[in-house]
Write a protein that holds these residues in place. Structure first.
Motif, mmCIF file in Angstrom:
data_model
loop_
_atom_site.group_PDB
_atom_site.id
_atom_site.type_symbol
_atom_site.label_atom_id
_atom_site.label_comp_id
_atom_site.label_asym_id
_atom_site.label_seq_id
_atom_site.Cartn_x
_atom_site.Cartn_y
_atom_site.Cartn_z
ATOM 1 N N ALA A 3 0.826 -1.209 0.000
ATOM 2 C CA ALA A 3 0.000 0.000 0.000
ATOM 3 C C ALA A 3 0.861 1.261 0.000
ATOM 4 C CB ALA A 3 -0.910 -0.012 1.214
ATOM 5 N N PHE A 4 0.522 2.168 -0.929
ATOM 6 C CA PHE A 4 1.174 3.476 -0.960
ATOM 7 C C PHE A 4 0.237 4.470 -1.627
ATOM 8 C CE2 PHE A 4 2.417 1.559 -4.983
ATOM 9 C CZ PHE A 4 2.345 2.606 -5.894
ATOM 10 N N ALA A 5 0.566 5.740 -1.446
ATOM 11 C CA ALA A 5 -0.197 6.811 -2.073
ATOM 12 C C ALA A 5 0.760 7.715 -2.831
ATOM 13 C CB ALA A 5 -0.949 7.620 -1.025
ATOM 14 N N LEU A 6 0.322 8.159 -3.995
ATOM 15 C CA LEU A 6 1.035 9.199 -4.731
ATOM 16 C C LEU A 6 0.285 10.498 -4.457
ATOM 17 C CD1 LEU A 6 1.710 7.435 -8.134
ATOM 18 C CD2 LEU A 6 3.355 7.942 -6.322
ATOM 19 N N VAL A 7 0.962 11.421 -3.803
ATOM 20 C CA VAL A 7 0.337 12.677 -3.390
ATOM 21 C C VAL A 7 1.028 13.821 -4.117
ATOM 22 C CG1 VAL A 7 -0.247 14.174 -1.453
ATOM 23 C CG2 VAL A 7 -0.131 11.693 -1.118
ATOM 24 N N GLU A 8 0.234 14.563 -4.868
ATOM 25 C CA GLU A 8 0.759 15.740 -5.561
ATOM 26 C C GLU A 8 0.250 16.984 -4.850
ATOM 27 O OE1 GLU A 8 0.986 17.763 -9.988
ATOM 28 O OE2 GLU A 8 -0.366 16.091 -9.650
ATOM 29 N N MET A 9 1.164 17.839 -4.476
ATOM 30 C CA MET A 9 0.820 19.093 -3.823
ATOM 31 C C MET A 9 0.782 20.198 -4.864
ATOM 32 S SD MET A 9 0.452 18.123 -0.717
ATOM 33 C CE MET A 9 0.447 19.602 0.295
ATOM 34 N N SER A 10 0.251 21.351 -4.505
ATOM 35 C CA SER A 10 0.149 22.451 -5.465
ATOM 36 C C SER A 10 1.521 23.049 -5.805
ATOM 37 C CB SER A 10 -0.793 23.535 -4.948
ATOM 38 O OG SER A 10 -0.297 24.105 -3.765
ATOM 39 N N LYS A 11 2.487 22.916 -4.897
ATOM 40 C CA LYS A 11 3.845 23.415 -5.160
ATOM 41 C C LYS A 11 4.851 22.313 -4.874
ATOM 42 C CE LYS A 11 2.795 28.185 -4.039
ATOM 43 N NZ LYS A 11 3.084 29.314 -3.179
ATOM 44 N N ARG A 12 5.882 22.249 -5.665
ATOM 45 C CA ARG A 12 6.897 21.203 -5.528
ATOM 46 C C ARG A 12 7.574 21.230 -4.156
ATOM 47 N NH1 ARG A 12 8.709 17.496 -8.798
ATOM 48 N NH2 ARG A 12 10.855 16.800 -8.756
ATOM 49 N N GLU A 13 7.778 22.419 -3.592
ATOM 50 C CA GLU A 13 8.406 22.535 -2.279
ATOM 51 C C GLU A 13 7.571 21.825 -1.211
ATOM 52 O OE1 GLU A 13 7.613 25.406 -4.127
ATOM 53 O OE2 GLU A 13 9.577 25.469 -5.067
ATOM 54 N N GLN A 14 6.253 21.898 -1.361
ATOM 55 C CA GLN A 14 5.362 21.241 -0.408
ATOM 56 C C GLN A 14 5.498 19.721 -0.510
ATOM 57 O OE1 GLN A 14 1.849 23.033 -1.983
ATOM 58 N NE2 GLN A 14 1.977 24.817 -0.646
ATOM 59 N N THR A 15 5.723 19.243 -1.718
ATOM 60 C CA THR A 15 5.939 17.807 -1.925
ATOM 61 C C THR A 15 7.182 17.353 -1.166
ATOM 62 O OG1 THR A 15 4.883 17.899 -4.099
ATOM 63 C CG2 THR A 15 6.327 16.013 -3.666
ATOM 64 N N PHE A 16 8.238 18.142 -1.220
ATOM 65 C CA PHE A 16 9.466 17.795 -0.504
ATOM 66 C C PHE A 16 9.259 17.821 1.008
ATOM 67 C CE2 PHE A 16 11.509 19.319 -4.548
ATOM 68 C CZ PHE A 16 11.920 18.062 -4.951
ATOM 69 N N GLU A 17 8.404 18.714 1.501
ATOM 70 C CA GLU A 17 8.097 18.746 2.928
ATOM 71 C C GLU A 17 7.365 17.466 3.350
ATOM 72 O OE1 GLU A 17 5.975 22.400 3.553
ATOM 73 O OE2 GLU A 17 7.774 23.612 3.296
ATOM 74 N N LEU A 18 6.476 16.983 2.496
ATOM 75 C CA LEU A 18 5.792 15.711 2.777
ATOM 76 C C LEU A 18 6.787 14.569 2.878
ATOM 77 C CD1 LEU A 18 2.654 15.562 0.468
ATOM 78 C CD2 LEU A 18 2.751 16.045 2.893
ATOM 79 N N ILE A 19 7.720 14.532 1.957
ATOM 80 C CA ILE A 19 8.727 13.473 1.945
ATOM 81 C C ILE A 19 9.546 13.519 3.231
ATOM 82 C CG2 ILE A 19 10.821 12.663 0.782
ATOM 83 C CD1 ILE A 19 9.457 13.720 -1.838
#
Length: 75
Positions: free
Chosen positions: A38-54
């Motif tokens: 199980a995994f999710a692909l999550v796209e945020m509105s800004k790439r920087e936010q994606t890196f914060e999720l990671i």
């Protein structure tokens, strides 16, 4: 890794993911995958936010998305 109830529907899991991820900004899209693990692909509105999720959930990037492993929440 994000703990969710994997017995729930995809919509229920998406709501939990949005709840956890929206503190970093607007969630643009979520795709739930249950196999082979199980995994999710999550796209945020800004790439920087994606890196914060990671950084928070220990995932990795997959294109413009954060790949976040999902684990069954203990009941």
């Amino acid at each position: 890794m994000l703990q969710v109830d994997l017995n729930g529907t995809d919509k229920e899991i998406e709501r939990v993911i949005v709840k956890h991820c929206s503190k970093y900004g607007p969630v643009a899209s979520i795709k739930i995958h249950r196999s082979p693990s199980a995994f999710a692909l999550v796209e945020m509105s800004k790439r920087e936010q994606t890196f914060e999720l990671i950084a928070e959930f220990g995932g990795s990037t997959f294109g413009a998305c954060a790949l976040i492993h999902l684990k069954q929440v203990a009941k």
